[in-house]
Design a protein around this motif. Structure first.
Motif, PDB file in Angstrom:
ATOM      1  N   THR A  30      79.858  -3.016  41.410  1.00  0.00           N
ATOM      2  CA  THR A  30      78.748  -2.667  42.288  1.00  0.00           C
ATOM      3  C   THR A  30      79.324  -2.427  43.680  1.00  0.00           C
ATOM      4  O   THR A  30      80.211  -3.152  44.130  1.00  0.00           O
ATOM      5  N   THR A  31      78.808  -1.386  44.323  1.00  0.00           N
ATOM      6  CA  THR A  31      79.247  -1.036  45.669  1.00  0.00           C
ATOM      7  C   THR A  31      78.019  -0.974  46.557  1.00  0.00           C
ATOM      8  O   THR A  31      77.034  -0.316  46.214  1.00  0.00           O
ATOM      9  N   CYS A  32      78.077  -1.667  47.682  1.00  0.00           N
ATOM     10  CA  CYS A  32      76.945  -1.695  48.611  1.00  0.00           C
ATOM     11  C   CYS A  32      77.419  -1.183  49.969  1.00  0.00           C
ATOM     12  O   CYS A  32      78.367  -1.711  50.548  1.00  0.00           O
ATOM     13  N   SER A  33      76.741  -0.145  50.465  1.00  0.00           N
ATOM     14  CA  SER A  33      77.074   0.392  51.786  1.00  0.00           C
ATOM     15  C   SER A  33      76.404  -0.464  52.863  1.00  0.00           C
ATOM     16  O   SER A  33      75.550  -1.305  52.571  1.00  0.00           O
ATOM     17  N   ARG A  37      72.606   0.907  50.425  1.00  0.00           N
ATOM     18  CA  ARG A  37      72.689   1.739  49.223  1.00  0.00           C
ATOM     19  C   ARG A  37      73.604   1.078  48.208  1.00  0.00           C
ATOM     20  O   ARG A  37      74.708   0.658  48.537  1.00  0.00           O
ATOM     21  N   THR A  39      75.461   1.278  44.411  1.00  0.00           N
ATOM     22  CA  THR A  39      75.863   2.089  43.266  1.00  0.00           C
ATOM     23  C   THR A  39      76.413   1.155  42.190  1.00  0.00           C
ATOM     24  O   THR A  39      77.058   0.150  42.499  1.00  0.00           O
ATOM     25  N   ALA A  41      78.507   0.939  38.412  1.00  0.00           N
ATOM     26  CA  ALA A  41      79.399   1.611  37.475  1.00  0.00           C
ATOM     27  C   ALA A  41      79.924   0.586  36.479  1.00  0.00           C
ATOM     28  O   ALA A  41      80.015  -0.610  36.788  1.00  0.00           O
ATOM     29  N   THR A  52      78.265   5.630  34.610  1.00  0.00           N
ATOM     30  CA  THR A  52      77.123   5.333  35.463  1.00  0.00           C
ATOM     31  C   THR A  52      76.044   4.621  34.660  1.00  0.00           C
ATOM     32  O   THR A  52      75.731   5.020  33.542  1.00  0.00           O
ATOM     33  N   LYS A  56      68.747   5.691  39.687  1.00  0.00           N
ATOM     34  CA  LYS A  56      69.310   6.284  40.903  1.00  0.00           C
ATOM     35  C   LYS A  56      68.642   5.688  42.123  1.00  0.00           C
ATOM     36  O   LYS A  56      67.594   5.065  42.035  1.00  0.00           O
ATOM     37  N   ASN A  57      69.275   5.932  43.239  1.00  0.00           N
ATOM     38  CA  ASN A  57      68.719   5.566  44.544  1.00  0.00           C
ATOM     39  C   ASN A  57      68.410   4.071  44.672  1.00  0.00           C
ATOM     40  O   ASN A  57      67.361   3.685  45.167  1.00  0.00           O
ATOM     41  N   TYR A  58      69.323   3.236  44.196  1.00  0.00           N
ATOM     42  CA  TYR A  58      69.164   1.794  44.367  1.00  0.00           C
ATOM     43  C   TYR A  58      69.429   1.457  45.819  1.00  0.00           C
ATOM     44  O   TYR A  58      70.370   1.970  46.437  1.00  0.00           O
ATOM     45  N   ARG A  59      68.621   0.588  46.382  1.00  0.00           N
ATOM     46  CA  ARG A  59      68.811   0.189  47.768  1.00  0.00           C
ATOM     47  C   ARG A  59      68.388  -1.276  47.929  1.00  0.00           C
ATOM     48  O   ARG A  59      67.329  -1.674  47.445  1.00  0.00           O
TER      49      ARG A  59
END
Length: 80
Positions: A30-33, A37, A39, A41, A52, A56-59
């Motif tokens: 998991t990647t969190c900006s 946001r 993502t 994988a 994937t 989509k568009n997880y926030r």
């Protein structure tokens, strides 16, 4: 940006967008900006190709929740 990875065994499989259901020894990333946001994988442990997870568009409302959300995802994906 923060990246978390965990390995687990999926006995009944995990759905991916690219190849359908995969099972066995898997690795979740998991990647969190900084703006929340998220993502998701997944791949077979030791493989190069990441897949994937559906959606989509997880926030996240608060990026500090990334660790908790990551652990919850692993728990759900590995349950029998």
């Amino acid at each position: 940006m923060e990246v978390k990875t965990s390995t687990f065994t999926a006995t009944h499989g995990v759905m991916t967008d690219e190849v359908g259901v995969i099972s066995g020894e898997l690795e979740l990333r998991t990647t969190c900006s900084d703006d929340g946001r998220l993502t998701l994988a997944i791949r077979y442990v030791g493989a190069e190709e990441w897949y994937t997870l559906p959606g989509k568009n997880y926030r996240l409302h608060d990026p500090r929740d990334h660790e908790v959300v990551h652990r919850m995802l692993v728990a759900v994906l590995k349950r029998p």
